[in-house]
Design an enzyme around this catalytic site. Structure first.
Site, PDB file in Angstrom:
ATOM      1  N   ASN A 354       0.815  -1.208   0.000  1.00  0.00           N
ATOM      2  CA  ASN A 354       0.000   0.000   0.000  1.00  0.00           C
ATOM      3  C   ASN A 354       0.846   1.254   0.000  1.00  0.00           C
ATOM      4  OD1 ASN A 354      -2.676   1.451   0.082  1.00  0.00           O
ATOM      5  ND2 ASN A 354      -3.298  -0.677   0.425  1.00  0.00           N
ATOM      6  N   HIS A 356       2.557   3.291   1.967  1.00  0.00           N
ATOM      7  CA  HIS A 356       3.916   3.365   2.508  1.00  0.00           C
ATOM      8  C   HIS A 356       4.881   2.539   1.668  1.00  0.00           C
ATOM      9  CE1 HIS A 356       7.165   3.088   5.586  1.00  0.00           C
ATOM     10  NE2 HIS A 356       6.773   4.324   5.822  1.00  0.00           N
ATOM     11  N   CYS A 357       4.405   1.417   1.131  1.00  0.00           N
ATOM     12  CA  CYS A 357       5.251   0.523   0.330  1.00  0.00           C
ATOM     13  C   CYS A 357       5.685   1.148  -0.990  1.00  0.00           C
ATOM     14  CB  CYS A 357       4.517  -0.775   0.023  1.00  0.00           C
ATOM     15  SG  CYS A 357       3.886  -1.676   1.444  1.00  0.00           S
ATOM     16  N   ILE A 358       4.889   2.057  -1.534  1.00  0.00           N
ATOM     17  CA  ILE A 358       5.180   2.608  -2.863  1.00  0.00           C
ATOM     18  C   ILE A 358       5.797   3.998  -2.793  1.00  0.00           C
ATOM     19  CG2 ILE A 358       3.343   1.231  -3.911  1.00  0.00           C
ATOM     20  CD1 ILE A 358       1.709   3.881  -4.136  1.00  0.00           C
TER      21      ILE A 358
END
Length: 368
Positions: A354, A356-358
């Site tokens: 999501n 934070h991951c991208i």
């Protein structure tokens, strides 16, 4: 660009907390058809919405392949968004980009961790991953920032959170997994984290969220909101497979003290769903040998904890879920001086992560 042979800690650098001032946020444009459905078009719309939400608060740089540059530039029609051409294997810049470190003299450098697609040939999500392993170096070249490379140490940025005051939170499920650094003991892993991030205390949660493809990244489960306070994904449903994981994490957090000797305040964030992909969504993903299959019977690791702190704002995922409103209220309560902006996160979740991951924040230089 220099490549120091020392460590950040030895040179007076530390990893700042996410709420410290940013110069910009980095993203990578999605296109991989065996991970993003329908040729990546729904994901591209979702990434563009995230980039534009962040751009309200700070500059954004999006890396796109040569084949997607024109498309990305057209869709990212915002004066605060820059698009640069960088080839990659996928779009998870939190894990492939540099972990930036700062000193008190106004300098910013980057740590370029080894990357093996979350497990290499023992559970990794795709092969090859060489271009992803080059993303951090390319970003640091563009920014003309010194680069600390850890050739013999694999780490993803989503597997750590810091408070900027000497404490790091991670999970045993990920960092102690034999598919990351099997040649290192826990003590040796801790030593590397201390040397490269300048932390003194490390809090080990047993696991991350259930069915997290990354082997339990902490950024999908628990994060700092300020020194001494954390936000933990939570369920009271004893039949939920996350229940025991939440209970175990809470016990560790309640028993821990941070580097300043503080007892942690734990805020609870409800877990959405349970969420599942539809058969149609799964059918839109190309089937390629070596890539992660999509199955509508497998629960998605949805989490409101997977948000980004930006300059004056919080950019968080929504899921068209009854808990969306409660999640927004909790974020506004724990970040009273920030504006909470929620962006639809389902398409990103379908790909395995999501907001934070991208994203990967680049801290602003600071002088003491």
């Amino acid at each position: 660009m220099s490549n120091p042979t020392s460590t950040p800690r030895a040179d007076g650098f530390r990893m700042p907390a996410e709420w410290e001032p940013h110069e910009q946020t980095w993203m990578v444009w999605p296109e991989r058809p065996d991970n993003w459905r329908n040729g990546g078009k729904p994901a591209q719309a979702a990434f563009a919405a995230v980039a534009k939400a962040i751009a309200r608060f700070e500059p954004v740089t999006v890396c796109a392949s040569a084949g997607q540059y024109e498309n990305a530039r057209a869709r990212l029609d915002d004066g605060n968004i820059r698009v640069v051409e960088i080839s990659s294997d996928d779009a998870w810049v939190r894990d492939t980009g540099p972990t930036f470190v700062i000193d008190d003299k106004g300098d910013v450098r980057g740590v370029d961790w080894g990357f093996n697609a979350w497990g290499g040939f023992e559970g990794g999500l795709y092969f090859p991953w060489q271009r992803d392993d080059q993303v951090a170096r390319k970003i640091l070249e563009i920014e003309r920032r010194a680069r600390y490379r850890t050739d013999d140490f694999v780490l993803e940025g989503g597997s750590i959170h810091v408070d900027g005051e000497g404490t790091l939170i991670t999970t045993e499920e990920c960092l102690l997994n034999h598919n990351r650094n099997p040649h290192l003991s826990q003590v040796e892993i801790e030593r590397t984290l201390r040397d490269y991030l300048a932390v003194d205390s490390i809090i080990w949660l047993p696991n991350g969220l259930y069915n997290d493809e990354t082997d339990g990244h902490v950024d999908n489960f628990c994060c700092y909101v300020r020194p001494g306070e954390v936000l933990l994904a939570w369920t009271d449903d004893q039949d939920d497979p996350n229940y025991l994981r939440c209970q175990a994490a809470l016990r560790v957090l309640e028993e821990s003290r941070d580097a300043k000797g503080r007892k942690l305040v734990v805020h609870k964030m409800p877990i959405p769903g349970p969420l599942y992909a539809t058969q149609e969504e799964c059918d839109g993903v190309d089937i390629v040998e070596g890539s992660q299959p999509r199955d509508p019977s497998i629960r998605l690791a949805g989490s409101y904890v997977n948000f980004l702190i930006v300059n004056g704002g919080i950019v968080a995922p929504s899921f068209d879920d009854p808990k969306d409103a409660e999640a927004r209220a909790i974020l506004q309560r724990v970040f009273p001086e920030h504006e909470v902006v929620m962006v639809p996160g389902r398409e990103i979740l379908l790909g395995g992560g999501n907001i934070h991951c991208i994203t990967q924040q680049q801290p602003a230089p600071r002088k003491a």
